[in-house]
Write a protein that holds these residues in place. Structure first.
Motif, PDB file in Angstrom:
ATOM      1  N   MET A 180       0.845  -1.197   0.000  1.00 14.55           N
ATOM      2  CA  MET A 180       0.000   0.000   0.000  1.00 14.55           C
ATOM      3  C   MET A 180       0.878   1.244   0.000  1.00 14.55           C
ATOM      4  SD  MET A 180      -3.222  -0.917   0.007  1.00 14.55           S
ATOM      5  CE  MET A 180      -4.059   0.553   0.529  1.00 14.55           C
ATOM      6  N   LEU A 181       2.050   1.133   0.637  1.00 16.01           N
ATOM      7  CA  LEU A 181       2.990   2.248   0.734  1.00 16.01           C
ATOM      8  C   LEU A 181       4.335   1.858   0.153  1.00 16.01           C
ATOM      9  CD1 LEU A 181       2.457   3.524   4.413  1.00 16.01           C
ATOM     10  CD2 LEU A 181       1.485   4.458   2.309  1.00 16.01           C
ATOM     11  N   GLY A 182       5.035   2.871  -0.335  1.00 12.92           N
ATOM     12  CA  GLY A 182       6.412   2.705  -0.744  1.00 12.92           C
ATOM     13  C   GLY A 182       7.279   3.555   0.171  1.00 12.92           C
ATOM     14  N   THR A 183       8.581   3.315   0.126  1.00 12.32           N
ATOM     15  CA  THR A 183       9.507   4.097   0.950  1.00 12.32           C
ATOM     16  C   THR A 183      10.704   4.536   0.120  1.00 12.32           C
ATOM     17  OG1 THR A 183      10.781   2.160   1.648  1.00 12.32           O
ATOM     18  CG2 THR A 183       8.947   2.819   3.057  1.00 12.32           C
ATOM     19  N   LYS A 184      11.292   5.630   0.583  1.00  8.44           N
ATOM     20  CA  LYS A 184      12.581   6.046   0.037  1.00  8.44           C
ATOM     21  C   LYS A 184      13.388   6.628   1.190  1.00  8.44           C
ATOM     22  CE  LYS A 184      10.535  10.252  -1.868  1.00  8.44           C
ATOM     23  NZ  LYS A 184      10.229  10.999  -3.069  1.00  8.44           N
ATOM     24  N   PRO A 185      14.662   6.298   1.245  1.00  5.00           N
ATOM     25  CA  PRO A 185      15.489   6.787   2.355  1.00  5.00           C
ATOM     26  C   PRO A 185      15.788   8.271   2.210  1.00  5.00           C
ATOM     27  CG  PRO A 185      16.808   5.471   0.836  1.00  5.00           C
ATOM     28  CD  PRO A 185      15.410   5.435   0.333  1.00  5.00           C
ATOM     29  N   LEU A 186      15.854   8.936   3.346  1.00  6.67           N
ATOM     30  CA  LEU A 186      16.261  10.339   3.404  1.00  6.67           C
ATOM     31  C   LEU A 186      17.093  10.493   4.667  1.00  6.67           C
ATOM     32  CD1 LEU A 186      16.100  13.202   2.172  1.00  6.67           C
ATOM     33  CD2 LEU A 186      14.141  13.600   3.666  1.00  6.67           C
ATOM     34  N   GLY A 187      18.411  10.433   4.497  1.00  5.73           N
ATOM     35  CA  GLY A 187      19.300  10.462   5.660  1.00  5.73           C
ATOM     36  C   GLY A 187      19.069   9.215   6.495  1.00  5.73           C
ATOM     37  N   ASN A 188      18.784   9.437   7.778  1.00  7.47           N
ATOM     38  CA  ASN A 188      18.575   8.291   8.674  1.00  7.47           C
ATOM     39  C   ASN A 188      17.092   7.954   8.876  1.00  7.47           C
ATOM     40  OD1 ASN A 188      17.888  10.507  10.170  1.00  7.47           O
ATOM     41  ND2 ASN A 188      18.994   9.890  12.009  1.00  7.47           N
ATOM     42  N   LYS A 189      16.228   8.476   8.013  1.00  8.23           N
ATOM     43  CA  LYS A 189      14.795   8.177   8.131  1.00  8.23           C
ATOM     44  C   LYS A 189      14.241   7.780   6.773  1.00  8.23           C
ATOM     45  CE  LYS A 189      13.834  13.104   7.944  1.00  8.23           C
ATOM     46  NZ  LYS A 189      13.331  14.250   8.660  1.00  8.23           N
ATOM     47  N   PHE A 190      12.994   7.326   6.798  1.00  7.92           N
ATOM     48  CA  PHE A 190      12.322   6.937   5.567  1.00  7.92           C
ATOM     49  C   PHE A 190      11.189   7.896   5.269  1.00  7.92           C
ATOM     50  CE2 PHE A 190      14.143   2.783   6.656  1.00  7.92           C
ATOM     51  CZ  PHE A 190      14.649   2.415   5.419  1.00  7.92           C
ATOM     52  N   ILE A 191      10.998   8.141   3.991  1.00  7.75           N
ATOM     53  CA  ILE A 191       9.842   8.902   3.509  1.00  7.75           C
ATOM     54  C   ILE A 191       8.855   7.862   2.980  1.00  7.75           C
ATOM     55  CG2 ILE A 191       9.016  10.591   1.828  1.00  7.75           C
ATOM     56  CD1 ILE A 191      10.900  11.796   3.925  1.00  7.75           C
ATOM     57  N   TYR A 192       7.617   7.969   3.430  1.00  6.68           N
ATOM     58  CA  TYR A 192       6.562   7.048   2.994  1.00  6.68           C
ATOM     59  C   TYR A 192       5.666   7.764   1.991  1.00  6.68           C
ATOM     60  CZ  TYR A 192       8.086   4.278   6.954  1.00  6.68           C
ATOM     61  OH  TYR A 192       8.848   3.544   7.822  1.00  6.68           O
ATOM     62  N   PHE A 193       5.241   7.023   0.966  1.00  7.32           N
ATOM     63  CA  PHE A 193       4.352   7.573  -0.048  1.00  7.32           C
ATOM     64  C   PHE A 193       3.367   6.485  -0.467  1.00  7.32           C
ATOM     65  CE2 PHE A 193       8.130   5.880  -2.055  1.00  7.32           C
ATOM     66  CZ  PHE A 193       7.640   5.106  -3.098  1.00  7.32           C
ATOM     67  N   PRO A 194       2.166   6.889  -0.881  1.00  4.36           N
ATOM     68  CA  PRO A 194       1.157   5.885  -1.251  1.00  4.36           C
ATOM     69  C   PRO A 194       1.464   5.247  -2.603  1.00  4.36           C
ATOM     70  CG  PRO A 194       0.283   8.091  -1.561  1.00  4.36           C
ATOM     71  CD  PRO A 194       1.650   8.249  -0.954  1.00  4.36           C
ATOM     72  N   ILE A 195       1.259   3.952  -2.665  1.00  2.00           N
ATOM     73  CA  ILE A 195       1.340   3.227  -3.935  1.00  2.00           C
ATOM     74  C   ILE A 195      -0.076   3.079  -4.494  1.00  2.00           C
ATOM     75  CG2 ILE A 195       1.850   0.984  -5.000  1.00  2.00           C
ATOM     76  CD1 ILE A 195       4.181   0.727  -3.027  1.00  2.00           C
ATOM     77  N   VAL A 196      -1.018   2.861  -3.599  1.00  2.00           N
ATOM     78  CA  VAL A 196      -2.417   2.716  -3.982  1.00  2.00           C
ATOM     79  C   VAL A 196      -3.115   4.052  -3.737  1.00  2.00           C
ATOM     80  CG1 VAL A 196      -4.553   1.462  -3.519  1.00  2.00           C
ATOM     81  CG2 VAL A 196      -2.357   0.274  -3.377  1.00  2.00           C
ATOM     82  N   GLU A 197      -3.860   4.515  -4.729  1.00  2.00           N
ATOM     83  CA  GLU A 197      -4.547   5.801  -4.619  1.00  2.00           C
ATOM     84  C   GLU A 197      -5.740   5.713  -3.668  1.00  2.00           C
ATOM     85  OE1 GLU A 197      -5.738   7.190  -8.471  1.00  2.00           O
ATOM     86  OE2 GLU A 197      -3.783   6.722  -9.332  1.00  2.00           O
ATOM     87  N   GLU A 198      -6.079   6.841  -3.056  1.00  5.39           N
ATOM     88  CA  GLU A 198      -7.199   6.883  -2.123  1.00  5.39           C
ATOM     89  C   GLU A 198      -8.502   6.492  -2.812  1.00  5.39           C
ATOM     90  OE1 GLU A 198      -9.010   9.786   1.333  1.00  5.39           O
ATOM     91  OE2 GLU A 198      -7.926  10.717  -0.319  1.00  5.39           O
TER      92      GLU A 198
END
Length: 150
Positions: A59-77
């Motif tokens: 449902m979500l994807g991630t991408k690293p940003l420094g020492n944390k992760f950014i979460y973004f939706p893969i499935v639309e609302e």
């Protein structure tokens, strides 16, 4: 696995997380925790666990940003709402769909634009309406089979 299958397996807590991610487009676990802080008392570890489950469920994807992760939706609302609606409709007798829609409408605050869209859709549905909706249940799952056909 279809989106309907995935969405049907999302818990209420995961829906809360998804609503934040859909609204924010991209977010961190800390931002999710802060946003939901007034509604829940979830600790950051709880939010991270829920985010991880949503990543596992695709449902979500991630991408690293420094020492944390950014979460973004893969499935639309919208896709998720449609899938949830479809899931609910498969669980009730097709003869009770009208009552279900009536309940949603009567219990919802709607804008004038919402009402116009619904009225337009109802006019279109009127063109293909039937006198009596056929039951889609297995005998014994509802009381339709007890009613005498006229």
């Amino acid at each position: 696995m279809t989106n309907v299958d995935i969405v049907a397996k999302i818990t209420d807590a995961e829906w809360e997380i998804m609503r934040v991610v859909w609204a924010q487009k991209e977010t961190t676990s800390k931002e999710v925790t802060n946003i939901l802080n007034s509604k829940t008392e979830w600790k950051t570890t709880t939010v991270k666990t829920l985010l991880s489950r949503l990543v596992d469920k695709k449902m979500l994807g991630t991408k690293p940003l420094g020492n944390k992760f950014i979460y973004f939706p893969i499935v639309e609302e919208r896709q998720s709402i449609d899938a949830l609606s479809e899931d609910i409709l498969t669980k009730i007798c097709s003869r009770k769909v009208g009552t279900f829609v009536e309940t949603i409408l009567s219990e919802s605050l709607l804008s004038f634009e919402d009402i116009e869209k619904i009225e337009k859709l109802l006019q279109e549905k009127r063109k293909t309406a039937v006198e009596k909706v056929p039951c889609n249940c297995t005998p014994g799952q509802c009381q339709c089979h007890l009613q005498k056909e006229l």
